[in-house]
Design a protein around this motif. Structure first.
Motif, PDB file in Angstrom:
ATOM      1  N   ILE A   1     -62.553  -4.917  27.408  1.00 48.49           N
ATOM      2  CA  ILE A   1     -63.941  -5.352  27.182  1.00 48.49           C
ATOM      3  C   ILE A   1     -64.781  -4.171  26.689  1.00 48.49           C
ATOM      4  N   PHE A   2     -64.518  -3.011  27.292  1.00 52.16           N
ATOM      5  CA  PHE A   2     -65.266  -1.819  26.907  1.00 52.16           C
ATOM      6  C   PHE A   2     -65.008  -1.473  25.436  1.00 52.16           C
TER       7      PHE A   2
ATOM      8  N   GLN B   1     -66.646  -3.901  23.049  1.00 48.98           N
ATOM      9  CA  GLN B   1     -68.088  -3.731  22.846  1.00 48.98           C
ATOM     10  C   GLN B   1     -68.406  -2.669  21.816  1.00 48.98           C
TER      11      GLN B   1
ATOM     12  N   ASN C   1     -68.446  -3.367  15.944  1.00 51.00           N
ATOM     13  CA  ASN C   1     -69.647  -4.015  15.430  1.00 51.00           C
ATOM     14  C   ASN C   1     -69.318  -5.119  14.446  1.00 51.00           C
TER      15      ASN C   1
ATOM     16  N   HIS D   1     -72.766  -6.647  18.665  1.00 49.29           N
ATOM     17  CA  HIS D   1     -71.435  -6.542  19.250  1.00 49.29           C
ATOM     18  C   HIS D   1     -71.279  -7.544  20.382  1.00 49.29           C
ATOM     19  N   LEU D   2     -70.024  -7.726  20.787  1.00 52.09           N
ATOM     20  CA  LEU D   2     -69.707  -8.686  21.835  1.00 52.09           C
ATOM     21  C   LEU D   2     -70.166  -8.129  23.187  1.00 52.09           C
ATOM     22  N   LEU D   3     -70.707  -9.001  24.047  1.00 51.96           N
ATOM     23  CA  LEU D   3     -71.006  -8.570  25.414  1.00 51.96           C
ATOM     24  C   LEU D   3     -69.845  -8.933  26.331  1.00 51.96           C
ATOM     25  N   GLY D   4     -69.237 -10.089  26.064  1.00 55.32           N
ATOM     26  CA  GLY D   4     -67.960 -10.383  26.694  1.00 55.32           C
ATOM     27  C   GLY D   4     -68.006 -11.045  28.059  1.00 55.32           C
TER      28      GLY D   4
ATOM     29  N   GLN E   1     -70.940   1.993  32.336  1.00 52.66           N
ATOM     30  CA  GLN E   1     -72.039   2.212  31.399  1.00 52.66           C
ATOM     31  C   GLN E   1     -73.187   2.945  32.066  1.00 52.66           C
TER      32      GLN E   1
ATOM     33  N   GLU F   1     -73.025 -13.908  19.995  1.00 51.29           N
ATOM     34  CA  GLU F   1     -72.103 -13.874  21.131  1.00 51.29           C
ATOM     35  C   GLU F   1     -71.223 -15.124  21.164  1.00 51.29           C
TER      36      GLU F   1
ATOM     37  N   SER G   1     -67.189 -15.075  20.655  1.00 56.96           N
ATOM     38  CA  SER G   1     -66.369 -15.525  21.790  1.00 56.96           C
ATOM     39  C   SER G   1     -65.457 -16.678  21.370  1.00 56.96           C
TER      40      SER G   1
END
Lengths: 257, 212
Positions: B50-51, B54, B57, B67-70, B94, B187, B191
């Protein structure tokens, strides 16, 4: 590939770097709480906090420009949330401006709230930057573990730290491969390709997680990880934590007296 | 949406910390029942995913990119508890490593994005996918839940700012919600595309797919 973003400058050597991670975590979080709980109009106290944290950064040899860049990173949030506060808060008017037909009134209470969030965000980011740029991440986790953060959380965090670089490398390799094969792609195609990259990265990550787990099982993993422990709480740590906390209490008292 | 230190008063950040510690404790207990000791390597590696995700881009309208927040992606793949833990871990990193979000406000950030955004998003997704048959249900559920999770997290953020007296609700709520209604569209699209890729290649990795 090289990654320097996670605990940059933690490899330097200074008095602050040599302290036990627990000392730094506890005292700097106390510092943050002191800053957050100070009433916004105590301007002298904020100045003194700034002098103390600036002195510590000087001692730690972490470049000021790096800290400053970290501080700037909170600015988008300050602008989105903070900038309109002075104009909408009701109260005594400090100044009125008119832009065409729109009349803008700036109030004192609004300005104080704006000052409050800006100065606190600014000083606390300085504290946290000092903490993370003087402690390498594995030591930092060790410190958290000894401060009774649940072990399961620490283990997941350390796994994440270990595989973060692998994941980023893999993603960047895919991106380079894609970029070298597409010139001026259509937007929809671009989005779709990037999403497929993420999808395959997820599948690889998941499968890697499973095989890491199997490898750990075959080496006798039973739910907890044991590592060597060579940090100790010495007299320097005691001096640092007691000294800094009493300076903070003294600063706080200047407001009451 | 990562609230920095100083934006929330003690009457907000302390209850938010208590709520999110309670919520995460519940998630860890539930996830451990399902995954046992496999939980640890799996959560760690997926949090790293996930990191990394993110950092990628995507081109959005004009020259801007997002970007994706996930949050919802994580729960669609890992289930409500595992997904919420992964998002909380990402938020902790973060905060501690990049100063993205404060320490006192970390509780509120975890509450907004992990408990409300991810775990809440899962329940919405689950309701929708049970109403609509097949893979289409999963994709539609992902899209709606992803969009709403971003908007709901930002709305909670505005409410917390209002309780703290930082900005009045009638200004902060529409401002935050409107901006995030746009962010949420990106998003949802990302997703859905990622989930449809996983559906095509390894559909067994979608959480509880056999239940349908």
């Amino acid at each position: 590939m090289e990654h320097l973003f996670i605990d940059q400058y933690s490899g330097l050597d200074s008095i602050i770097h040599r302290l036990d991670p627990r000392t730094k975590i506890v005292t700097l979080i106390i510092f943050v709480i002191f800053i957050v709980l100070t009433p916004p109009t105590y301007f002298l106290q904020f100045l003194l906090y700034f002098v103390v944290i600036g002195g510590l950064i000087l001692l730690s040899k972490v470049p000021f420009i790096f800290v400053f860049r970290r501080v700037l990173a909170v600015m988008p949030f300050v602008i989105v949330i903070g900038l309109f506060i002075p104009f909408i808060k009701e109260g005594e008017i400090a100044g009125a401006y008119s832009l065409g037909n729109i009349k803008l009134n700036v109030t004192y209470s609004g300005l104080i709230i704006f000052w409050n969030i800006c100065i606190k965000a600014f000083l606390t980011v300085m504290c946290l930057t000092l903490l993370t740029s003087t402690t390498s991440f594995p030591f930092f986790l060790k410190g958290l573990e000894k401060l009774w953060v649940p072990g399961i959380f620490i283990m997941v965090l350390s796994f994440m730290y270990r595989y973060l670089f692998v994941s980023i490398d893999e993603l960047m390799r895919m991106k380079h491969a894609k970029d070298s094969r597409t010139i001026k792609p259509k937007r929809l195609f671009e989005i779709k390709t990037l999403a497929n990259m993420l999808g395959s990265l997820f599948i690889r990550s998941y499968e890697r997680g499973e095989s890491v787990y199997l490898a750990m099982c075959s080496r006798g993993f039973n739910g907890s990880i044991k590592t060597l422990d060579n940090s100790s709480f010495g007299y320097k740590d005691a001096i640092f934590s007691v000294g800094l906390t009493s300076i903070l209490v003294l600063i706080r008292l200047t407001g009451i007296l | 949406m990562h609230i920095p230190d100083g934006f929330l008063a003690a009457n907000t950040w302390i209850p938010a910390w208590i709520l999110s510690i309670g919520g995460l404790g519940f998630c860890i207990k539930k996830a451990q029942e399902a995954l046992k000791e496999k939980l640890i390597p799996l959560m760690g590696v997926v949090a790293a995913f996930i990191f990394a995700a993110q950092m990628l881009n995507f081109p959005v309208a004009g020259a801007t990119s997002g970007h994706l927040l996930g949050g919802v992606l994580a729960v669609v793949l890992l289930g409500p508890y595992g997904g919420a833990i992964v998002i909380a871990i990402v938020l902790v990193i973060q905060c501690l490593v990049f100063q993205d979000g404060g320490v006192t406000t970390l509780g509120a950030n975890i509450f907004n994005m992990s408990i409300i955004g991810s775990m809440g998003g899962y329940y919405l997704y689950n309701v929708i996918r049970k109403r609509i048959d097949g893979d289409r249900g999963i994709l539609i559920g992902t899209a709606i839940a992803a969009w709403l999770s971003v908007v709901a997290a930002s709305a909670f953020c505005a409410v917390e700012l209002a309780i703290s007296g930082t900005s009045p609700l009638h200004i902060a709520l529409p401002a935050m919600a409107l901006v995030h209604m746009l962010i949420g569209i990106g998003e949802a699209i990302i997703s859905v595309l990622v989930v449809s890729f996983v559906l095509k290649t390894r559909s067994d990795l979608i959480y509880n797919k056999e239940e349908l």
